[in-house]
Motif scaffolding. Structure first.
Motif, short mmCIF file in Angstrom:
data_model
loop_
_atom_site.label_atom_id
_atom_site.label_comp_id
_atom_site.label_asym_id
_atom_site.label_seq_id
_atom_site.Cartn_x
_atom_site.Cartn_y
_atom_site.Cartn_z
N LEU A 98 0.80 -1.23 0.00
CA LEU A 98 0.00 0.00 0.00
C LEU A 98 0.83 1.28 0.00
O LEU A 98 0.34 2.34 -0.39
CB LEU A 98 -0.96 0.02 1.19
N TYR A 118 -18.52 -2.34 4.10
CA TYR A 118 -18.79 -1.26 4.92
C TYR A 118 -20.19 -1.56 5.38
O TYR A 118 -20.90 -2.24 4.41
CB TYR A 118 -18.83 0.04 4.26
N ASP A 243 -20.34 7.09 -0.06
CA ASP A 243 -19.14 6.48 0.52
C ASP A 243 -18.91 7.00 1.93
O ASP A 243 -18.67 6.27 2.87
CB ASP A 243 -17.89 6.84 -0.30
N GLY A 248 -18.68 6.15 7.45
CA GLY A 248 -18.45 6.93 8.66
C GLY A 248 -19.43 6.67 9.78
O GLY A 248 -19.24 7.14 10.90
N THR A 251 -18.93 2.40 11.51
CA THR A 251 -17.60 2.21 12.09
C THR A 251 -17.45 2.92 13.44
O THR A 251 -16.98 2.33 14.41
CB THR A 251 -16.53 2.76 11.14
N VAL A 310 -12.47 -2.74 14.29
CA VAL A 310 -13.83 -2.98 13.76
C VAL A 310 -13.89 -3.28 12.26
O VAL A 310 -14.90 -3.77 11.76
CB VAL A 310 -14.78 -1.81 14.10
N ALA A 314 -9.82 -4.30 6.46
CA ALA A 314 -9.97 -3.04 5.72
C ALA A 314 -11.08 -3.18 4.67
O ALA A 314 -12.02 -3.94 4.85
CB ALA A 314 -8.64 -2.62 5.11
N HIS A 317 -8.80 -4.28 -1.65
CA HIS A 317 -8.13 -3.54 -2.72
C HIS A 317 -8.06 -4.45 -3.94
O HIS A 317 -8.36 -5.64 -3.84
CB HIS A 317 -6.71 -3.19 -2.30
N THR A 378 -5.59 0.15 11.95
CA THR A 378 -7.05 -0.01 11.84
C THR A 378 -7.67 0.90 10.78
O THR A 378 -8.70 0.58 10.21
CB THR A 378 -7.69 0.25 13.22
N ARG A 384 -5.32 4.89 0.10
CA ARG A 384 -6.71 4.61 0.45
C ARG A 384 -6.96 4.68 1.94
O ARG A 384 -7.98 4.21 2.42
CB ARG A 384 -7.12 3.24 -0.08
N CYS A 386 -8.11 5.68 5.49
CA CYS A 386 -9.43 6.25 5.79
C CYS A 386 -9.37 7.78 5.87
O CYS A 386 -8.67 8.34 6.71
CB CYS A 386 -9.91 5.70 7.13
N LEU A 391 -11.70 12.72 11.91
CA LEU A 391 -13.06 12.98 12.38
C LEU A 391 -13.50 11.89 13.37
O LEU A 391 -14.08 12.18 14.43
CB LEU A 391 -14.01 13.02 11.17
N LEU A 396 -15.01 10.13 18.73
CA LEU A 396 -14.87 9.15 19.80
C LEU A 396 -14.41 9.82 21.08
O LEU A 396 -14.91 9.54 22.17
CB LEU A 396 -13.89 8.04 19.39
C1 HEM Z 1 -13.52 4.17 13.93
C2 HEM Z 1 -13.94 4.62 12.77
C3 HEM Z 1 -13.42 4.23 11.42
C4 HEM Z 1 -12.62 3.19 11.05
C5 HEM Z 1 -12.03 2.09 11.93
C6 HEM Z 1 -12.41 3.30 9.63
C7 HEM Z 1 -11.63 2.44 8.88
C8 HEM Z 1 -11.49 2.51 7.52
C9 HEM Z 1 -10.72 1.59 6.73
C10 HEM Z 1 -9.93 0.40 7.28
C11 HEM Z 1 -10.82 1.99 5.44
C12 HEM Z 1 -10.19 1.29 4.24
C13 HEM Z 1 -8.75 1.64 4.06
C14 HEM Z 1 -8.17 0.87 2.89
O1 HEM Z 1 -8.91 0.47 2.00
O2 HEM Z 1 -6.98 0.64 2.88
C15 HEM Z 1 -11.67 3.15 5.40
C16 HEM Z 1 -12.01 3.82 4.24
C17 HEM Z 1 -12.87 4.89 4.22
N1 HEM Z 1 -13.37 5.58 5.30
FE1 HEM Z 1 -13.15 5.05 7.22
N2 HEM Z 1 -13.08 4.41 9.15
C18 HEM Z 1 -13.71 5.01 10.22
C19 HEM Z 1 -14.46 6.17 10.20
C20 HEM Z 1 -14.74 6.90 9.08
C21 HEM Z 1 -15.47 8.15 9.06
C22 HEM Z 1 -15.99 8.88 10.29
C23 HEM Z 1 -15.59 8.52 7.74
C24 HEM Z 1 -16.24 9.73 7.14
C25 HEM Z 1 -17.09 10.51 7.70
C26 HEM Z 1 -14.92 7.51 6.95
C27 HEM Z 1 -14.82 7.54 5.58
C28 HEM Z 1 -14.15 6.61 4.83
C29 HEM Z 1 -14.14 6.59 3.38
C30 HEM Z 1 -14.88 7.57 2.45
C31 HEM Z 1 -13.33 5.51 2.99
C32 HEM Z 1 -13.01 5.06 1.58
C33 HEM Z 1 -11.69 5.65 1.14
C34 HEM Z 1 -11.29 5.18 -0.26
O3 HEM Z 1 -11.89 4.27 -0.80
O4 HEM Z 1 -10.34 5.76 -0.79
N3 HEM Z 1 -14.41 6.55 7.78
N4 HEM Z 1 -12.06 3.47 6.68
#
Ligand code: HEM
Length: 438
Positions: A98, A118, A243, A248, A251, A310, A314, A317, A378, A384, A386, A391, A396
């Motif tokens: 990555l 998701y 997305d 968001g 999670t 959680v 991930a 990919h 995490t 990619r 998060c 936020l 939290l």
């Molecule tokens: C404890 C909370 C959260 C965890 C553990 C988490 C974890 C992750 C993980 C593991 C990914 C994938 C990374 C990858 O593919 O390599 C991801 C992607 C993403 N997360 Fe989170 N996330 C959290 C909260 C949020 C929040 C609050 C938002 C937005 C308000 C958000 C928006 C996104 C988006 C849009 C993606 C896709 C990014 C992409 O495809 O390029 N996430 N998240």
């Protein structure tokens, strides 16, 4: 021997030579492919026809995959129904893919559902407000309530992963699965579309109210013609918003549920968090600027983010071209699972990884050890990673401080820490007794 016979023999000789040459080429190619498949492509266990390794993953796929890595190494291959897949089980392998080769490993597989990996209303409302503005009362807003309801149905429908993702042909065998899913997506689209239309009408260059206004601004910067703006860009805006909303909401909510569970079970940690809160901010309302002043509370949240993990694999990919990972040949279009659960449980990175120990994130001065914090994967790494990490950590922090500043909470029964593997890894539901602090 006459001249005719000599040229005939020469002709046969040349034909034999060409034949041997071609057969040799074919054999070399065959053995090279076999060699690549057996030795250069990652090793992996045998799977079932059609279903591949799906039936072997069990109730906790991340744990099963970690166990398989003990036999086949950090990088191994499996098949998820129709999809050739590699699983990365160490921080080094995930980093190489990555970070070092981010360009090749940052695509997403074209799964049927598109968002496959998701209930508390408050978190839904916060995400909704960020996307669509904070001017209205979202607890009574029709669209916001519809969004929260859609989310409940979505989680129920997608459950622990949608089989259509692994075997897209199943949509002809189980059309009701596809129809139910499409209905939920259509409902999301209706709600988001009406919000985006409202935003386009009332958009003001000088006053960006929320993420939707930001996306409209970005669309304008690309200089789209009004025609494209209404068609393509609106679709893109809708897709970015869904997305954000999908990723968001669940999670953060699930992580919060785990934090409460861990703090209730580890009473000593709960007491220490509360003492820190009282000594630094007392009775006043917590602010974001308090975050840096409560290192033990931050360390506790981080430790839950690590152990509860959680989203333990991930979001899948996929590779954009044929490539190498270490010595392994990986083909274009291979699905890539980053097993961050394996990294969270890696004894080379964490002492007693299964033990809940917030202190591991503190340095000798009892301040947050940022270097250690950065080792938690995490939220993913690389392109990619998060985008909601900042936020999520802010939310939290504010939830935890607000809750434990104001309430005494106890568990009613002995809890079960075995996660329920679904869109996110949820705790088994638990009962609590809450009383307001005097
Ligand atoms: C404890 C909370 C959260 C965890 C553990 C988490 C974890 C992750 C993980 C593991 C990914 C994938 C990374 C990858 O593919 O390599 C991801 C992607 C993403 N997360 Fe989170 N996330 C959290 C909260 C949020 C929040 C609050 C938002 C937005 C308000 C958000 C928006 C996104 C988006 C849009 C993606 C896709 C990014 C992409 O495809 O390029 N996430 N998240």
């Amino acid at each position: 021997m006459d001249e005719f016979q000599v040229s005939n023999y020469e002709g046969i000789g040349i034909s034999c030579f060409i034949l041997i040459f071609v057969v040799t080429l074919v054999l070399v190619n065959f053995f090279q492919t076999l060699w690549n498949d057996l030795y250069l492509s990652p090793p992996g266990p045998w799977g079932f026809p059609i279903f591949g390794h799906l039936p072997l993953l069990g109730r906790n796929p991340a744990k099963t995959l970690l166990n398989i890595s003990k036999t086949y190494g950090d990088v191994f291959k499996i098949r998820m129904g129709s999809w050739p897949t590699i699983v990365l089980n160490s921080r080094e392998a995930i980093r190489e893919a990555l970070m070092d080769k981010g360009e090749v490993f940052s695509d997403r597989p074209a799964f049927y559902t598109g968002i496959s990996y998701y209930n508390m209303k408050r978190i839904g409302c916060i995400i909704y407000q960020l996307c669509f503005g904070s001017a209205r009362n979202y607890r009574e807003d029709k669209n916001c309530l519809q969004f929260i309801e859609n989310n409940r149905v979505f989680v129920e429908t997608a459950g622990s992963g949608n089989p259509l993702d692994a075997m897209p042909w199943l949509r002809f065998v189980m059309p009701w699965k596809a129809i139910r899913f499409q209905k939920v997506i259509a409902l999301y689209k209706t709600v988001f579309s009406s919000e985006v239309n409202e935003h386009v009408k009332s958009y003001d260059h000088n006053n960006h109210r929320d993420i939707t206004d930001g996306l409209i601004f970005a669309a304008e910067q690309y200089g789209n013609s009004p025609e494209l703006y209404n068609k393509i860009t609106k679709e893109e805006i809708l897709s970015s918003l869904s997305d954000f909303m999908a990723a968001g909401f669940e999670t953060v909510l699930t992580t919060l549920e785990w934090i409460i569970l861990y703090l209730l079970y580890h009473n000593d940690v709960q007491r220490r968090v509360q003492e820190e809160i009282y000594s630094v901010i007392g009775d006043r309302k917590p602010k974001l600027t308090d975050k840096g002043k409560l290192p033990f509370t931050e360390a506790t949240i981080l430790e839950v983010i690590r152990v509860a993990n959680v989203v333990p694999m991930a979001i899948p990919h996929s590779t954009t071209t044929d490539t190498l990972l270490g010595n392994h040949k990986i083909k274009k279009g291979t699905v890539v699972f980053c097993n961050t659960y394996a990294t969270a449980m890696d004894p080379k990175l964490w002492t007693n990884p299964e033990k809940f120990t917030p202190e591991r994130f503190l340095d000798n001065d009892n301040q947050l050890n940022q270097q250690k914090a950065d080792e938690v994967l995490t939220f993913g790494i690389g392109r990619r990673r998060c985008p909601g990490e900042f936020l999520a950590k802010m939310e939290l922090f504010l939830f935890v401080v607000n809750i434990f500043q104001r309430f005494e909470i106890e568990l009613c029964l002995e809890p079960d820490f075995e996660p329920i593997f679904g869109l996110t890894c949820n705790p088994v539901s638990y009962q609590i007794k809450v009383s307001e602090r005097c």
